[in-house]
Scaffold this active site. Structure first.
Site, mmCIF file in Angstrom:
data_model
loop_
_atom_site.group_PDB
_atom_site.id
_atom_site.type_symbol
_atom_site.label_atom_id
_atom_site.label_comp_id
_atom_site.label_asym_id
_atom_site.label_seq_id
_atom_site.Cartn_x
_atom_site.Cartn_y
_atom_site.Cartn_z
ATOM 1 N N GLU A 82 0.845 -1.187 0.000
ATOM 2 C CA GLU A 82 0.000 0.000 0.000
ATOM 3 C C GLU A 82 0.882 1.238 0.000
ATOM 4 O O GLU A 82 0.449 2.323 0.361
ATOM 5 C CB GLU A 82 -1.006 -0.021 1.150
ATOM 6 C CG GLU A 82 -0.442 -0.249 2.528
ATOM 7 C CD GLU A 82 -1.534 -0.313 3.585
ATOM 8 O OE1 GLU A 82 -2.230 0.693 3.748
ATOM 9 O OE2 GLU A 82 -1.692 -1.362 4.220
ATOM 10 N N CYS A 114 -3.377 -3.995 4.220
ATOM 11 C CA CYS A 114 -2.370 -4.958 4.706
ATOM 12 C C CYS A 114 -2.594 -6.382 4.201
ATOM 13 O O CYS A 114 -1.780 -7.270 4.465
ATOM 14 C CB CYS A 114 -2.355 -4.961 6.232
ATOM 15 S SG CYS A 114 -2.004 -3.363 6.931
ATOM 16 N N SER A 205 -11.626 0.521 13.527
ATOM 17 C CA SER A 205 -10.654 -0.417 12.944
ATOM 18 C C SER A 205 -10.424 -1.613 13.876
ATOM 19 O O SER A 205 -10.263 -2.740 13.423
ATOM 20 C CB SER A 205 -9.335 0.295 12.604
ATOM 21 O OG SER A 205 -8.548 0.544 13.753
ATOM 22 N N HIS A 240 -1.841 -10.779 11.463
ATOM 23 C CA HIS A 240 -1.400 -9.453 11.042
ATOM 24 C C HIS A 240 -1.197 -8.659 12.336
ATOM 25 O O HIS A 240 -2.063 -8.682 13.219
ATOM 26 C CB HIS A 240 -2.467 -8.793 10.160
ATOM 27 C CG HIS A 240 -2.232 -7.319 9.993
ATOM 28 N ND1 HIS A 240 -1.037 -6.816 9.541
ATOM 29 C CD2 HIS A 240 -3.014 -6.238 10.283
ATOM 30 C CE1 HIS A 240 -1.099 -5.499 9.531
ATOM 31 N NE2 HIS A 240 -2.283 -5.120 9.980
ATOM 32 N N LYS A 249 -6.115 -8.758 21.823
ATOM 33 C CA LYS A 249 -7.561 -8.466 21.900
ATOM 34 C C LYS A 249 -8.340 -9.419 20.990
ATOM 35 O O LYS A 249 -9.405 -9.911 21.344
ATOM 36 C CB LYS A 249 -7.841 -7.034 21.417
ATOM 37 C CG LYS A 249 -7.572 -5.930 22.416
ATOM 38 C CD LYS A 249 -7.828 -4.588 21.700
ATOM 39 C CE LYS A 249 -7.444 -3.380 22.533
ATOM 40 N NZ LYS A 249 -8.311 -3.114 23.659
ATOM 41 N N ASN A 285 4.464 -1.927 12.635
ATOM 42 C CA ASN A 285 3.513 -2.388 11.619
ATOM 43 C C ASN A 285 4.107 -2.189 10.229
ATOM 44 O O ASN A 285 4.273 -1.056 9.773
ATOM 45 C CB ASN A 285 2.194 -1.620 11.744
ATOM 46 C CG ASN A 285 1.115 -2.170 10.806
ATOM 47 O OD1 ASN A 285 1.357 -3.115 10.043
ATOM 48 N ND2 ASN A 285 -0.074 -1.588 10.844
ATOM 49 N N SER A 315 -7.438 -3.419 6.035
ATOM 50 C CA SER A 315 -8.557 -2.497 6.210
ATOM 51 C C SER A 315 -9.344 -2.354 4.932
ATOM 52 O O SER A 315 -8.842 -2.598 3.837
ATOM 53 C CB SER A 315 -8.028 -1.138 6.658
ATOM 54 O OG SER A 315 -7.590 -1.245 7.986
HETATM 55 P P1 HMG Z 1 -5.328 5.900 21.133
HETATM 56 O O1 HMG Z 1 -6.759 6.302 20.954
HETATM 57 O O2 HMG Z 1 -4.342 7.003 21.299
HETATM 58 O O3 HMG Z 1 -5.113 4.927 22.344
HETATM 59 O O4 HMG Z 1 -4.866 5.064 19.880
HETATM 60 P P2 HMG Z 1 -6.160 4.446 23.477
HETATM 61 O O5 HMG Z 1 -6.570 5.603 24.287
HETATM 62 O O6 HMG Z 1 -7.224 3.570 22.855
HETATM 63 O O7 HMG Z 1 -5.162 3.552 24.340
HETATM 64 C C1 HMG Z 1 -4.592 2.415 23.796
HETATM 65 C C2 HMG Z 1 -4.396 1.408 24.917
HETATM 66 O O8 HMG Z 1 -3.430 1.925 25.845
HETATM 67 C C3 HMG Z 1 -5.659 1.153 25.735
HETATM 68 O O9 HMG Z 1 -5.629 -0.216 26.099
HETATM 69 C C4 HMG Z 1 -5.449 2.025 26.980
HETATM 70 O O10 HMG Z 1 -6.157 1.571 28.122
HETATM 71 C C5 HMG Z 1 -3.962 1.850 27.167
HETATM 72 P P3 HMG Z 1 -6.972 -1.112 25.948
HETATM 73 O O11 HMG Z 1 -7.954 -0.515 26.900
HETATM 74 O O12 HMG Z 1 -7.413 -0.940 24.516
HETATM 75 O O13 HMG Z 1 -6.524 -2.488 26.275
HETATM 76 N N1 HMG Z 1 -3.328 2.940 27.934
HETATM 77 C C6 HMG Z 1 -2.369 2.725 28.863
HETATM 78 N N2 HMG Z 1 -1.784 1.586 29.300
HETATM 79 C C7 HMG Z 1 -0.802 1.710 30.245
HETATM 80 N N3 HMG Z 1 -0.410 2.905 30.768
HETATM 81 C C8 HMG Z 1 -0.983 4.050 30.350
HETATM 82 C C9 HMG Z 1 -2.003 3.989 29.354
HETATM 83 N N4 HMG Z 1 -2.761 4.924 28.717
HETATM 84 C C10 HMG Z 1 -3.561 4.261 27.851
HETATM 85 N N5 HMG Z 1 -0.587 5.206 30.861
HETATM 86 C C11 HMG Z 1 -5.181 3.307 18.257
HETATM 87 C C12 HMG Z 1 -4.968 3.642 19.738
HETATM 88 C C13 HMG Z 1 -4.981 1.822 18.088
HETATM 89 C C14 HMG Z 1 -6.586 3.694 17.836
HETATM 90 C C15 HMG Z 1 -4.147 4.092 17.408
HETATM 91 O O14 HMG Z 1 -2.837 3.662 17.726
HETATM 92 C C16 HMG Z 1 -4.381 3.953 15.928
HETATM 93 O O15 HMG Z 1 -5.156 4.677 15.318
HETATM 94 N N6 HMG Z 1 -3.638 3.016 15.278
HETATM 95 C C17 HMG Z 1 -3.779 2.782 13.840
HETATM 96 C C18 HMG Z 1 -4.990 1.914 13.512
HETATM 97 C C19 HMG Z 1 -4.758 0.460 13.860
HETATM 98 O O16 HMG Z 1 -3.641 0.004 13.988
HETATM 99 N N7 HMG Z 1 -5.843 -0.319 13.947
HETATM 100 C C20 HMG Z 1 -5.728 -1.740 14.193
HETATM 101 C C21 HMG Z 1 -6.745 -2.564 13.426
HETATM 102 S S1 HMG Z 1 -6.837 -2.106 11.716
HETATM 103 C C22 HMG Z 1 -5.474 -2.887 10.980
HETATM 104 O O17 HMG Z 1 -4.850 -3.709 11.566
HETATM 105 C C23 HMG Z 1 -5.125 -2.471 9.598
HETATM 106 C C24 HMG Z 1 -3.911 -1.588 9.482
HETATM 107 O O18 HMG Z 1 -2.742 -2.348 9.704
HETATM 108 C C25 HMG Z 1 -3.882 -0.925 8.106
HETATM 109 C C26 HMG Z 1 -4.039 -1.779 6.876
HETATM 110 O O19 HMG Z 1 -4.789 -2.743 6.794
HETATM 111 O O20 HMG Z 1 -3.418 -1.368 5.901
HETATM 112 C C27 HMG Z 1 -3.893 -0.462 10.490
#
Ligand code: HMG
Length: 359
Positions: A82, A114, A205, A240, A249, A285, A315
């Site tokens: 991509e 991906c 996502s 992935h 998760k 990633n 995605s």
């Molecule tokens: P965010 O909103 O900044 O993070 O971004 P959050 O607030 O959801 O926190 C993440 C985790 O950290 C949570 O854990 C928090 O509790 C924890 P969970 O409750 O989910 O188990 N946390 C802490 N832990 C310890 N100490 C602390 C602390 N503070 C918070 N102090 C998000 C997270 C994944 C949304 C962001 O990184 C993002 O947008 N990533 C990109 C999208 C992505 O990877 N999605 C995954 C599925 S889609 C996919 O895999 C396809 C992809 O690879 C693309 C493709 O296909 O080409 C992305």
């Protein structure tokens, strides 16, 4: 008839990397959020002169160097990515140009976020099984440079890398012709034409990924007498890896849907899933390459005949669960040297170097 699969593997990671706790300090975030909350450790980054083509070409050279065929035996080159350089010219043309591949060869690029590398591999396997290959092998490459906009929540999940797979005699792994695919149109992560960095609906996502895993593993379980019986057959299950916590998760979600308690799900994850992500934790990633970095790790050192699962997610969204059986050359795992070489040569950069790189 069904005896086809991976004949050689080559990997390549770029020359720079940054620890995510360093990035957390730069962004004023708690490092635990990135390391514990997302399960990340380091993100691989491209240095001067490196891009998706150089990553793909080096991975391909490494796969070709430990294969007993030569370039005349390649009848297909398919690149899943991509990080396309052009809306028309396929990335495979840049790679084929560098490698000197031309003539009676089908050459093209595959795009589905991906999932593109997995689709390229499936096409190569099915091309061989159909008889159309007439004994020739395919060079399949999954390569990406994954960057989010600076300060995007996805920034700690960035990465880069390439995996090249020669599809032919299954000396490294036989690929089962049966797989379990699932797709649903969604806008969870996308990058419109002309936009430098992806747009992401983060929570959506995560939901899409988990729904995809539930659907693919559900279909697999249904054909194999339930989830427990299906997974008992697998020595390892690769996913992935957008970030390791996503995988945890998804495992918990799939297990819960089959009535497993949290302890049983955690035990399965620790034994059969977490160890497959040792290289993903230092690549970040790498989009299309992510699953195949994990598969390469799981196959290295695996005794002949042992079966692994490989769950691909892209995605948009599309997903597929593949099954692979280790071949005679898996036990030596020669391609592990690629990662050792790259990791020992690469440089960890600090936040000021990262700022310069992003500027
Ligand atoms: P965010 O909103 O900044 O993070 O971004 P959050 O607030 O959801 O926190 C993440 C985790 O950290 C949570 O854990 C928090 O509790 C924890 P969970 O409750 O989910 O188990 N946390 C802490 N832990 C310890 N100490 C602390 C602390 N503070 C918070 N102090 C998000 C997270 C994944 C949304 C962001 O990184 C993002 O947008 N990533 C990109 C999208 C992505 O990877 N999605 C995954 C599925 S889609 C996919 O895999 C396809 C992809 O690879 C693309 C493709 O296909 O080409 C992305």
């Amino acid at each position: 008839m069904t005896n086809t699969g991976i004949a050689s593997i080559g990997l390549h990671l770029p020359t720079l990397a940054m620890r995510v706790d360093e990035l957390a300090t730069l962004r004023g975030a708690d490092p635990d959020k990135y390391t514990i909350g997302l399960g990340c450790r380091e993100i691989a980054l491209c240095g001067d002169g490196e891009d998706v083509v150089s990553l793909a070409v080096e991975a391909a050279k490494r796969a070709l160097s430990r294969w007993d065929g030569d370039l005349q035996d390649i009848g297909m080159i398919a690149v899943g990515t991509e990080t396309a350089k052009d809306m028309s010219r396929p990335l495979s043309a840049w790679v084929a140009g560098e490698l000197g591949i031309s003539g009676q060869v089908r050459s093209y690029e595959v795009k589905h976020a991906c999932y593109g590398g997995t689709l390229a591999l499936r096409q190569a396997v099915e091309w061989r099984l159909s008889g159309a290959a007439r004994g020739k092998a395919a060079l399949v490459i999954a390569a990406d440079v994954a960057l989010y906009a600076p300060r995007d929540p996805g920034e700690p999940t960035q990465g880069a890398g390439a995996v090249a797979l020669i599809v032919g005699e299954p000396t490294v792994a036989r690929v089962d012709p049966v797989s379990y695919a699932w797709s649903e149109p969604a806008f969870d992560f996308w990058r419109p034409v002309g936009q430098a960095f992806p747009s992401v609906e983060g929570p959506l996502s995560l939901d899409c990924y988990m729904r995809a895993a539930e659907s693919c593993f559900g279909a697999f379980a249904e054909e194999h007498g339930g989830l427990e019986a299906a997974l008992n057959d697998l020595e390892s299950v690769c996913f992935h890896v957008p970030f390791p916590k996503m995988v945890k998760k998804a495992v918990r979600h799939v297990a819960e849907r089959s009535g497993w308690d949290a302890e049983k799900a955690a035990e399965f994850y620790e034994q059969k899933v977490d160890p497959t992500m040792r290289w993903n934790r230092v690549s970040g990633n790498a989009y299309t390459a992510s699953l195949w970095i994990s598969v390469a790790s799981a196959l290295a050192g695996r005794p002949i005949g042992k079966r692994i699962g490989a769950f691909s997610y892209g995605s948009g969204f599309g997903a597929e669960l593949l099954l692979l059986d280790a071949g005679p050359e898996a036990a030596t795992g020669a391609w592990a040297a690629d990662v050792d070489v790259d990791l020992s040569a690469r440089q960890l950069i600090d936040s000021s170097a990262y700022n310069e790189l992003r500027a």
